[in-house]
Design an enzyme around this catalytic site. Structure first.
Site, PDB file in Angstrom:
ATOM      1  N   GLY A  45      35.790  -3.785  21.900  1.00 29.47           N
ATOM      2  CA  GLY A  45      37.094  -4.137  21.316  1.00 29.47           C
ATOM      3  C   GLY A  45      37.419  -3.489  19.989  1.00 29.47           C
ATOM      4  O   GLY A  45      38.581  -3.225  19.688  1.00 29.47           O
ATOM      5  N   GLU A 100      34.960  -5.820  13.424  1.00 27.86           N
ATOM      6  CA  GLU A 100      35.238  -6.623  14.631  1.00 27.86           C
ATOM      7  C   GLU A 100      36.720  -6.549  14.968  1.00 27.86           C
ATOM      8  O   GLU A 100      37.557  -6.385  14.076  1.00 27.86           O
ATOM      9  CB  GLU A 100      34.902  -8.096  14.345  1.00 27.86           C
ATOM     10  CG  GLU A 100      33.470  -8.486  14.647  1.00 27.86           C
ATOM     11  CD  GLU A 100      33.241  -8.794  16.126  1.00 27.86           C
ATOM     12  OE1 GLU A 100      34.042  -8.361  16.981  1.00 27.86           O
ATOM     13  OE2 GLU A 100      32.244  -9.455  16.435  1.00 27.86           O
ATOM     14  N   ASP A 101      37.030  -6.716  16.238  1.00 37.36           N
ATOM     15  CA  ASP A 101      38.433  -6.803  16.635  1.00 37.36           C
ATOM     16  C   ASP A 101      39.006  -8.183  16.348  1.00 37.36           C
ATOM     17  O   ASP A 101      40.072  -8.324  15.767  1.00 37.36           O
ATOM     18  CB  ASP A 101      38.602  -6.450  18.120  1.00 37.36           C
ATOM     19  CG  ASP A 101      37.645  -7.230  19.025  1.00 37.36           C
ATOM     20  OD1 ASP A 101      36.774  -7.977  18.517  1.00 37.36           O
ATOM     21  OD2 ASP A 101      37.751  -7.089  20.260  1.00 37.36           O
ATOM     22  N   ASP A 104      37.011 -15.535  16.771  1.00 36.24           N
ATOM     23  CA  ASP A 104      37.639 -16.693  17.396  1.00 36.24           C
ATOM     24  C   ASP A 104      36.889 -17.954  16.939  1.00 36.24           C
ATOM     25  O   ASP A 104      37.140 -18.473  15.859  1.00 36.24           O
ATOM     26  CB  ASP A 104      37.583 -16.471  18.916  1.00 36.24           C
ATOM     27  CG  ASP A 104      38.263 -17.559  19.711  1.00 36.24           C
ATOM     28  OD1 ASP A 104      39.021 -18.331  19.126  1.00 36.24           O
ATOM     29  OD2 ASP A 104      38.026 -17.646  20.932  1.00 36.24           O
ATOM     30  N   LYS A 132      41.284 -16.050  14.327  1.00 39.35           N
ATOM     31  CA  LYS A 132      41.930 -17.299  14.783  1.00 39.35           C
ATOM     32  C   LYS A 132      41.333 -18.439  13.971  1.00 39.35           C
ATOM     33  O   LYS A 132      40.347 -19.055  14.374  1.00 39.35           O
ATOM     34  CB  LYS A 132      41.648 -17.517  16.267  1.00 39.35           C
ATOM     35  CG  LYS A 132      42.379 -16.578  17.173  1.00 39.35           C
ATOM     36  CD  LYS A 132      42.119 -16.976  18.619  1.00 39.35           C
ATOM     37  CE  LYS A 132      42.659 -15.951  19.577  1.00 39.35           C
ATOM     38  NZ  LYS A 132      42.190 -16.191  20.949  1.00 39.35           N
ATOM     39  N   PHE A 153      45.903 -16.198  23.441  1.00 42.18           N
ATOM     40  CA  PHE A 153      45.075 -15.112  23.958  1.00 42.18           C
ATOM     41  C   PHE A 153      45.841 -13.797  23.845  1.00 42.18           C
ATOM     42  O   PHE A 153      46.891 -13.620  24.451  1.00 42.18           O
ATOM     43  CB  PHE A 153      44.677 -15.385  25.414  1.00 42.18           C
ATOM     44  CG  PHE A 153      43.662 -14.406  25.913  1.00 42.18           C
ATOM     45  CD1 PHE A 153      42.319 -14.565  25.604  1.00 42.18           C
ATOM     46  CD2 PHE A 153      44.042 -13.300  26.658  1.00 42.18           C
ATOM     47  CE1 PHE A 153      41.375 -13.637  26.037  1.00 42.18           C
ATOM     48  CE2 PHE A 153      43.115 -12.367  27.102  1.00 42.18           C
ATOM     49  CZ  PHE A 153      41.781 -12.542  26.797  1.00 42.18           C
ATOM     50  N   VAL A 154      45.301 -12.889  23.042  1.00 38.98           N
ATOM     51  CA  VAL A 154      46.024 -11.650  22.761  1.00 38.98           C
ATOM     52  C   VAL A 154      45.319 -10.431  23.367  1.00 38.98           C
ATOM     53  O   VAL A 154      44.100 -10.449  23.583  1.00 38.98           O
ATOM     54  CB  VAL A 154      46.190 -11.435  21.238  1.00 38.98           C
ATOM     55  CG1 VAL A 154      47.096 -12.481  20.622  1.00 38.98           C
ATOM     56  CG2 VAL A 154      44.833 -11.415  20.518  1.00 38.98           C
ATOM     57  N   ARG A 166      43.658  -2.141  26.411  1.00 37.01           N
ATOM     58  CA  ARG A 166      43.096  -1.758  25.108  1.00 37.01           C
ATOM     59  C   ARG A 166      43.897  -0.635  24.456  1.00 37.01           C
ATOM     60  O   ARG A 166      43.891  -0.492  23.242  1.00 37.01           O
ATOM     61  CB  ARG A 166      41.655  -1.260  25.274  1.00 37.01           C
ATOM     62  CG  ARG A 166      40.673  -2.317  25.749  1.00 37.01           C
ATOM     63  CD  ARG A 166      39.261  -1.767  25.629  1.00 37.01           C
ATOM     64  NE  ARG A 166      38.294  -2.502  26.439  1.00 37.01           N
ATOM     65  CZ  ARG A 166      37.644  -3.590  26.042  1.00 37.01           C
ATOM     66  NH1 ARG A 166      37.887  -4.087  24.857  1.00 37.01           N
ATOM     67  NH2 ARG A 166      36.773  -4.172  26.829  1.00 37.01           N
TER      68      ARG A 166
HETATM   69  P1  5GP Z   1      33.867 -15.929  19.186  1.00 32.94           P
HETATM   70  O1  5GP Z   1      32.379 -15.964  19.343  1.00 32.94           O
HETATM   71  O2  5GP Z   1      34.337 -15.725  17.774  1.00 32.94           O
HETATM   72  O3  5GP Z   1      34.488 -17.171  19.779  1.00 32.94           O
HETATM   73  O4  5GP Z   1      34.378 -14.790  20.138  1.00 32.94           O
HETATM   74  C1  5GP Z   1      34.693 -13.524  19.742  1.00 32.94           C
HETATM   75  C2  5GP Z   1      34.974 -12.651  20.955  1.00 32.94           C
HETATM   76  O5  5GP Z   1      35.799 -13.346  21.895  1.00 32.94           O
HETATM   77  C3  5GP Z   1      35.768 -11.424  20.595  1.00 32.94           C
HETATM   78  O6  5GP Z   1      34.936 -10.373  20.189  1.00 32.94           O
HETATM   79  C4  5GP Z   1      36.527 -11.145  21.870  1.00 32.94           C
HETATM   80  O7  5GP Z   1      35.730 -10.402  22.745  1.00 32.94           O
HETATM   81  C5  5GP Z   1      36.766 -12.502  22.494  1.00 32.94           C
HETATM   82  N1  5GP Z   1      38.106 -13.047  22.214  1.00 32.94           N
HETATM   83  C6  5GP Z   1      38.417 -14.141  21.484  1.00 32.94           C
HETATM   84  N2  5GP Z   1      39.733 -14.347  21.436  1.00 32.94           N
HETATM   85  C7  5GP Z   1      40.289 -13.360  22.152  1.00 32.94           C
HETATM   86  C8  5GP Z   1      41.656 -13.012  22.460  1.00 32.94           C
HETATM   87  O8  5GP Z   1      42.644 -13.658  22.072  1.00 32.94           O
HETATM   88  N3  5GP Z   1      41.833 -11.891  23.214  1.00 32.94           N
HETATM   89  C9  5GP Z   1      40.801 -11.138  23.682  1.00 32.94           C
HETATM   90  N4  5GP Z   1      41.111 -10.082  24.406  1.00 32.94           N
HETATM   91  N5  5GP Z   1      39.507 -11.432  23.411  1.00 32.94           N
HETATM   92  C10 5GP Z   1      39.263 -12.525  22.649  1.00 32.94           C
END
Ligand code: 5GP
Length: 185
Positions: A45, A100-101, A104, A132, A153-154, A166
């Site tokens: 990402g 990081e992209d 969450d 987020k 969800f983006v 992407r």
């Molecule tokens: P975390 O461990 O912070 O919950 O998850 C992070 C990962 O979840 C990100 O690197 C990504 O791969 C995925 N993710 C979380 N929210 C989104 C979203 O809104 N869109 C997409 N495409 N991936 C997300």
């Protein structure tokens, strides 16, 4: 690239992303003046963001990449992270910036930080394009953040759904009927 009817909302247009990425690059360049930056791009990402960001960073820098398992098609981050590809280089005594992209729940980043800290970098910071805020399950330090976004969800600008979207140069929310709504989305 994407049909108009699939888009619920364009959350962040391309010009806003580019402006913010430039500001982040300038800030990072100031903060790392006199140092060499070791950037870790989290695959897949973050590659679009990192590629743009790198061109606004004016200090010497190298990249390395890590690939970790994150969301499947309809699951949520559990914090149990599998490393699919580790770094090629040793980060001991280096000034490391994780790029990081999106952050969450924070569980993936928390794991990554703990793992990388144990390798004894000189410093370890985090730069994310999107955050987020309301979804955090764990407190994680974020040093540079492009945009705080709502719990939606983006896709686009490196972020995918099922591997797609992407290459879209802006961040958008897909209409729910175009993805299998996982528990939280
Ligand atoms: P975390 O461990 O912070 O919950 O998850 C992070 C990962 O979840 C990100 O690197 C990504 O791969 C995925 N993710 C979380 N929210 C989104 C979203 O809104 N869109 C997409 N495409 N991936 C997300």
């Amino acid at each position: 690239m994407i049909e108009q009817e699939m888009i619920e909302e364009i959350l962040i247009p391309e010009n806003q992303i580019q402006k913010r990425v430039e500001q982040l690059g300038e800030q990072i360049s100031r903060d790392y003046q006199g140092k060499q930056l070791f950037c870790i791009g989290v695959l897949r990402g973050a590659i679009v963001f990192l590629a743009d960001l790198a061109r606004y960073i004016k200090v010497p820098m190298v990249f390395d990449f890590m690939s970790i398992s994150s969301y499947g098609i309809s699951t949520e981050s559990s914090g149990v992270v599998r490393i699919l590809k580790d770094l090629d280089e040793n980060i001991e005594n280096k000034d490391v910036l994780i790029v990081e992209d999106i952050i969450d729940t924070g569980l993936t980043l928390d794991y990554l930080l703990r793992m990388l800290k144990s390798r004894k970098p000189a410093s370890l910071k985090v730069c994310t394009l999107l955050n987020k805020k309301e979804r955090k399950k764990i407190k994680v330090p974020i040093d540079y953040c492009g945009f705080d976004i709502p719990d939606k969800f983006v896709v686009g600008y490196g972020l995918d759904f099922n591997g797609l979207y992407r290459n879209i140069p802006y961040i958008l929310v897909l209409k729910p009927e175009y993805y299998n709504k996982p528990m939280d989305y």
